[in-house]
Design a protein around this motif. Structure first.
Motif, short mmCIF file in Angstrom:
data_model
loop_
_atom_site.label_atom_id
_atom_site.label_comp_id
_atom_site.label_asym_id
_atom_site.label_seq_id
_atom_site.Cartn_x
_atom_site.Cartn_y
_atom_site.Cartn_z
N LEU A 114 0.81 -1.22 0.00
CA LEU A 114 0.00 0.00 0.00
C LEU A 114 0.84 1.27 0.00
O LEU A 114 0.30 2.36 -0.13
N ASP A 115 2.13 1.12 0.19
CA ASP A 115 3.04 2.27 0.33
C ASP A 115 2.59 3.15 1.50
O ASP A 115 2.55 4.37 1.41
N TRP A 116 2.29 2.48 2.61
CA TRP A 116 1.81 3.18 3.80
C TRP A 116 2.69 2.84 4.99
O TRP A 116 3.09 1.69 5.19
N VAL A 117 2.96 3.84 5.82
CA VAL A 117 3.65 3.61 7.08
C VAL A 117 3.18 4.65 8.09
O VAL A 117 2.90 5.81 7.72
N ALA A 118 3.03 4.27 9.34
CA ALA A 118 2.65 5.22 10.38
C ALA A 118 3.80 6.19 10.63
O ALA A 118 4.95 5.79 10.75
N LYS A 119 3.48 7.48 10.70
CA LYS A 119 4.51 8.52 10.82
C LYS A 119 4.53 9.21 12.17
O LYS A 119 5.54 9.78 12.57
N LYS A 120 3.42 9.20 12.88
CA LYS A 120 3.30 9.99 14.11
C LYS A 120 3.62 9.15 15.34
O LYS A 120 3.18 8.00 15.45
N GLY A 121 4.38 9.73 16.28
CA GLY A 121 4.79 9.03 17.47
C GLY A 121 3.88 9.27 18.66
O GLY A 121 2.87 9.97 18.58
N ILE A 122 4.29 8.72 19.80
CA ILE A 122 3.46 8.75 20.99
C ILE A 122 3.26 10.18 21.50
O ILE A 122 2.20 10.51 22.04
N GLU A 123 4.24 11.05 21.32
CA GLU A 123 4.09 12.42 21.79
C GLU A 123 2.99 13.15 21.01
O GLU A 123 2.19 13.88 21.60
N GLU A 124 2.97 12.96 19.69
CA GLU A 124 1.90 13.58 18.89
C GLU A 124 0.54 12.98 19.23
O GLU A 124 -0.47 13.68 19.24
N MET A 125 0.51 11.68 19.49
CA MET A 125 -0.75 11.05 19.90
C MET A 125 -1.30 11.71 21.15
O MET A 125 -2.50 12.04 21.24
N CYS A 126 -0.42 11.93 22.13
CA CYS A 126 -0.85 12.52 23.40
C CYS A 126 -1.19 14.01 23.25
O CYS A 126 -2.23 14.47 23.74
N SER A 127 -0.34 14.76 22.56
CA SER A 127 -0.56 16.21 22.44
C SER A 127 -1.80 16.52 21.61
O SER A 127 -2.57 17.43 21.95
N ASP A 128 -2.05 15.76 20.54
CA ASP A 128 -3.24 16.01 19.72
C ASP A 128 -4.51 15.61 20.46
O ASP A 128 -5.55 16.28 20.35
N SER A 129 -4.44 14.52 21.25
CA SER A 129 -5.59 14.13 22.06
C SER A 129 -5.92 15.22 23.08
O SER A 129 -7.09 15.55 23.32
N TRP A 130 -4.87 15.77 23.68
CA TRP A 130 -5.06 16.80 24.71
C TRP A 130 -5.58 18.09 24.10
O TRP A 130 -6.45 18.75 24.68
N ARG A 131 -5.11 18.46 22.91
CA ARG A 131 -5.61 19.66 22.24
C ARG A 131 -7.10 19.52 21.95
O ARG A 131 -7.89 20.46 22.14
N TRP A 132 -7.52 18.35 21.46
CA TRP A 132 -8.93 18.10 21.20
C TRP A 132 -9.75 18.25 22.49
O TRP A 132 -10.78 18.91 22.50
N GLN A 133 -9.28 17.68 23.58
CA GLN A 133 -10.01 17.73 24.84
C GLN A 133 -10.09 19.16 25.38
O GLN A 133 -11.14 19.59 25.87
N LEU A 134 -8.98 19.91 25.29
CA LEU A 134 -8.98 21.29 25.76
C LEU A 134 -9.94 22.15 24.95
O LEU A 134 -10.66 23.00 25.50
N ASN A 135 -9.95 21.97 23.64
CA ASN A 135 -10.83 22.76 22.78
C ASN A 135 -12.29 22.34 22.90
O ASN A 135 -13.19 23.13 22.60
N ASN A 136 -12.51 21.09 23.34
CA ASN A 136 -13.86 20.54 23.41
C ASN A 136 -14.03 19.79 24.74
O ASN A 136 -14.11 18.56 24.75
N PRO A 137 -14.05 20.52 25.86
CA PRO A 137 -14.07 19.85 27.17
C PRO A 137 -15.26 18.92 27.35
O PRO A 137 -15.17 17.96 28.12
#
Length: 354
Positions: free
Chosen positions: A309-332
């Motif tokens: 598929l020419d696919w590989v995961a690019k984002k690490g655990i820090e981005e997973m956590c920071s993006d989850s937290w940004r979503w929660q902060l913007n949408n409590p």
């Protein structure tokens, strides 16, 4: 020519629809909103600046679903709709079998009837059950340990049988590992109904003060800290995998399974501590009994997806956590602001709507 996305208003669905629209596809979203919010559709439009059709209906409603195929020129289907909580499936197996399998069969029957034979199916790593060795490859024998996983496995087998009966079908079976994170805009993310079934939304709700502490289900697994190990994959990476799989099915025939994961395993406690490090928040937790149907260790070998598929995961655990937290902060409270409007819409929504 449009791509039909079942369950497109949900967590994975909304991110996949953003990727589809930004890549240039025309899409049609179908969702019964049982575990999703109509507000996510508005956010998809805000992020992409593009419009799409939305049908509020259930796959079990054959006549309503058939109308979608009659009214539109559909080129391919990305099938994400389905119930997905492992614990709930153990408590309500018949509900899961009826909803997930019967709804899928109705969809496949109508696809065949209208000559739509390109399909990307949302499967799950739960089809592997308990294995002696990791990472998990697509060649392993399959044996799900809970009703949710068995519905995914049964649908995979149904699709293989369909291909044997008609080799004009082109099918990608995407075996997800553990989707986490949110769109970097903070506009769409995971907004579970009631108590979250998944780890990361529970972590974010504790961090923002909605919940007192996290329940860690078991610390007696055969792992370095006793807690379960999972392959967490950023939902944006997962959505990109659907685009690659779609390109594959629209350019060839056959049926093939692909693992979508990072190939790295993190324990529950490691994920909690990573979130604390990224956000500076203390995350209290308590150890309780294991959940029925859970397994100890699961992480992917995604070599096949990379090669085919020419696919590989690019984002690490820090981005997973920071993006989850940004979503929660913007949408409590998640999409709660729009929910009052949603109740009115659902009682009068025509099919389809723009």
């Amino acid at each position: 020519m449009a791509i039909l996305v079942t369950g497109g208003a949900g967590y994975i669905g909304s991110h996949t629809c953003v990727e589809l629209l930004t890549t240039g596809y025309e899409i049609i979203i179908l969702d019964n909103l049982s575990n999703s919010k109509k507000a996510s559709l508005d956010r998809i439009k805000e992020i992409t600046g593009k419009d799409f059709k939305f049908y509020y209906l259930d796959l079990l409603d054959r006549d309503a679903l058939q109308s979608v195929f009659i009214e539109n020129h559909i080129e391919a289907v990305i099938h994400l709709a389905g119930l997905k909580a492992v614990g709930e499936s153990v408590e309500m197996p018949l509900h899961y079998y009826h909803n997930n399998i019967t709804g899928s069969v109705i969809l496949f029957e109508l696809m065949e009837k209208f000559g739509v034979r390109n399909l990307v199916f949302s499967s799950s790593a739960t089809v592997y059950g308990t294995q002696e060795h990791v990472p998990l490859t697509e060649k392993l024998p399959l044996a799900a340990t809970n009703p949710y996983g068995r519905t995914k496995l049964m649908i995979e087998e149904i699709l293989r049988d369909i291909y044997v009966s008609n080799n004009k079908w082109s099918i990608a079976l995407l075996r997800y590992f553990n989707p986490v994170g949110a769109h970097p805009s903070g506009q769409i993310g995971e907004d579970p109904n009631g108590i979250p079934n998944n780890l990361v939304p529970y972590i974010t709700q504790v961090a923002i003060g909605k919940r007192k502490e996290i329940n860690v289900f078991g610390n007696d697994y055969d792992t370095h800290d006793g807690t379960g190990i999972r392959d967490f994959i950023h939902v944006v990476d997962l959505a990109a995998g659907h685009i690659k799989a779609l390109e594959k099915v629209m350019s060839s025939v056959g049926v093939s399974a692909y693992n979508l994961g990072t190939g790295k395993g993190y324990s529950v406690l490691e994920m909690i501590h990573a979130f604390e490090k990224v956000t500076g928040k203390n995350i209290p937790y308590k150890i309780i009994d294991r959940r029925p149907g859970d397994i100890g260790i699961s992480y992917a070998d995604s070599t096949k997806a990379q090669k085919e598929l020419d696919w590989v995961a690019k984002k690490g655990i820090e981005e997973m956590c920071s993006d989850s937290w940004r979503w929660q902060l913007n949408n409590p409270n998640g999409y709660e602001v729009e929910n009052k409007k949603q109740i009115v819409v659902l009682t009068s929504m025509p099919v389809p709507v723009k």
